[in-house]
Design an enzyme around this catalytic site. Structure first.
Site, PDB file in Angstrom:
ATOM      1  N   LYS A   1       0.864  -1.190   0.000  1.00  0.00           N
ATOM      2  CA  LYS A   1       0.000   0.000   0.000  1.00  0.00           C
ATOM      3  C   LYS A   1       0.892   1.229   0.000  1.00  0.00           C
ATOM      4  O   LYS A   1       1.669   1.435   0.913  1.00  0.00           O
ATOM      5  CB  LYS A   1      -0.927  -0.040   1.209  1.00  0.00           C
ATOM      6  CG  LYS A   1      -1.882  -1.240   1.174  1.00  0.00           C
ATOM      7  CD  LYS A   1      -2.692  -1.393   2.438  1.00  0.00           C
ATOM      8  CE  LYS A   1      -1.843  -1.880   3.586  1.00  0.00           C
ATOM      9  NZ  LYS A   1      -2.658  -2.276   4.772  1.00  0.00           N
TER      10      LYS A   1
ATOM     11  N   THR B   1     -10.541   8.185   7.665  1.00  0.00           N
ATOM     12  CA  THR B   1      -9.974   7.002   7.017  1.00  0.00           C
ATOM     13  C   THR B   1      -9.664   5.896   8.019  1.00  0.00           C
ATOM     14  O   THR B   1      -8.895   4.979   7.716  1.00  0.00           O
ATOM     15  CB  THR B   1      -8.691   7.375   6.264  1.00  0.00           C
ATOM     16  OG1 THR B   1      -7.769   7.974   7.193  1.00  0.00           O
ATOM     17  CG2 THR B   1      -8.991   8.350   5.136  1.00  0.00           C
TER      18      THR B   1
ATOM     19  N   GLY C   1      -9.568   2.604   9.761  1.00  0.00           N
ATOM     20  CA  GLY C   1      -9.930   1.245   9.379  1.00  0.00           C
ATOM     21  C   GLY C   1      -9.771   0.912   7.911  1.00  0.00           C
ATOM     22  O   GLY C   1     -10.241  -0.146   7.471  1.00  0.00           O
ATOM     23  N   THR C   2      -9.091   1.748   7.146  1.00  0.00           N
ATOM     24  CA  THR C   2      -8.962   1.469   5.708  1.00  0.00           C
ATOM     25  C   THR C   2      -8.155   0.204   5.437  1.00  0.00           C
ATOM     26  O   THR C   2      -8.478  -0.561   4.527  1.00  0.00           O
ATOM     27  CB  THR C   2      -8.323   2.654   4.961  1.00  0.00           C
ATOM     28  OG1 THR C   2      -7.145   3.067   5.666  1.00  0.00           O
ATOM     29  CG2 THR C   2      -9.278   3.820   4.854  1.00  0.00           C
ATOM     30  N   GLY C   3      -7.098  -0.036   6.218  1.00  0.00           N
ATOM     31  CA  GLY C   3      -6.294  -1.231   6.007  1.00  0.00           C
ATOM     32  C   GLY C   3      -7.071  -2.501   6.295  1.00  0.00           C
ATOM     33  O   GLY C   3      -7.019  -3.461   5.517  1.00  0.00           O
ATOM     34  N   CYS C   4      -7.797  -2.508   7.412  1.00  0.00           N
ATOM     35  CA  CYS C   4      -8.642  -3.659   7.757  1.00  0.00           C
ATOM     36  C   CYS C   4      -9.666  -3.901   6.666  1.00  0.00           C
ATOM     37  O   CYS C   4      -9.910  -5.053   6.251  1.00  0.00           O
ATOM     38  CB  CYS C   4      -9.381  -3.402   9.077  1.00  0.00           C
ATOM     39  SG  CYS C   4      -8.349  -3.002  10.494  1.00  0.00           S
TER      40      CYS C   4
END
Length: 271
Positions: A173, A206, A208-211
């Site tokens: 990412k 933003t 929690g975007t990775g989860c």
């Protein structure tokens, strides 16, 4: 009905962790199940407490899932304890789990280390070799390779190195916020590199975007999409959740995971 399992910690504010994963999986058309690694007391401004489950109890949760409703995909989020990581790895091997997406949550985008060196080593030796896909951010990719990553070519070199070490595909990412990021996928099966350009969306919320991204990819793999299409669909889902412009809490708030749900049960009184 396809099924997906998330193994992660609980976020009491609902924006990340188990809660975000379940919302994402449902919205992406799979039946969601969970094994909880830790309880957290947190909101949009930060984390005030963490309580890990015991290895024995995590093993019981995993046995309960795999012996009854076998998942078509597994997403693994933050696990900060080395013994818990060993339990997860052992059970994934025992039950021959498939479509394993590991979000190696080791370093925050601020640069802060989130788990101990010992836990990192266990992640690398026990869990990463089981993964179908790893989804590190740039600081995490730097930890895994020892490289400094500042350019697109350095991202490609890091992805190839990680894939070579752990024999799995890698999605790096490329930015501190997913809505600004250009992400790089290296598919280990065909040795193919694919770039996914992020759309700039002016939304500071933003959390929690990775989860959410890793859970969406897991959902799509569970439904039979190939890796490239799973990532593409998941990036589109993230963009839609951000474009919904949900604004909750005093800090960096959550996205609207249910932006695409529109049926008679979601209607608000008066509409």
């Amino acid at each position: 009905m396809y099924k997906a399992l998330t193994i992660a910690g609980s976020d009491s504010s609902g924006g990340a962790g188990i809660q975000a994963d379940i919302k994402t999986m449902i919205t992406n058309g799979v039946y969601a199940m969970s094994c909880i690694t830790a309880l957290t007391a947190q909101n949009t401004t930060g984390v005030s407490g963490i309580m890990n489950v015991t290895p024995e109890f995590l093993a019981l949760q995993l046995d309960s899932i795999f012996t009854d409703i076998f998942p078509d995909g597994v997403k693994i989020g933050m696990v900060s304890d080395a013994e818990l990581i060993k339990v997860i790895s052992s059970k994934l091997r025992e039950y021959k789990a498939v479509n394993i997406v590991v979000d190696p949550v080791m370093v925050a985008t601020s640069g802060a280390r989130l788990i101990s060196e010992n836990a990192v080593e266990v992640l690398k030796s026990e869990l990463f070799p089981l993964a179908t896909l790893l989804t590190p951010n740039i600081p995490e990719a730097e930890v895994l390779t020892g490289l400094t990553i500042k350019t697109a070519s350095e991202m490609e070199a890091a992805a190839r190195e990680i894939a070579g070490i752990y024999n799995c595909s890698v999605l790096i990412k490329g930015g501190h916020q997913i809505n600004d990021a250009n992400d790089l996928l290296f598919d280990v099966k065909d040795q193919k590199t694919t770039w996914f350009n992020g759309r700039r969306i002016n939304n500071p919320n933003t959390h929690g975007t990775g989860c959410t991204l890793s859970s969406a990819i897991c959902s799509n793999l569970s439904k039979g999409f190939n890796l490239e299409e799973s990532v593409r669909r998941s990036k589109d889902y993230i963009s839609g959740a951000l474009e919904a412009m949900l604004d909750l809490g005093k800090g960096s708030g959550p996205m609207n995971h249910g932006f695409a749900i529109d049926n008679k049960f979601t209607v608000v009184k008066g509409e």
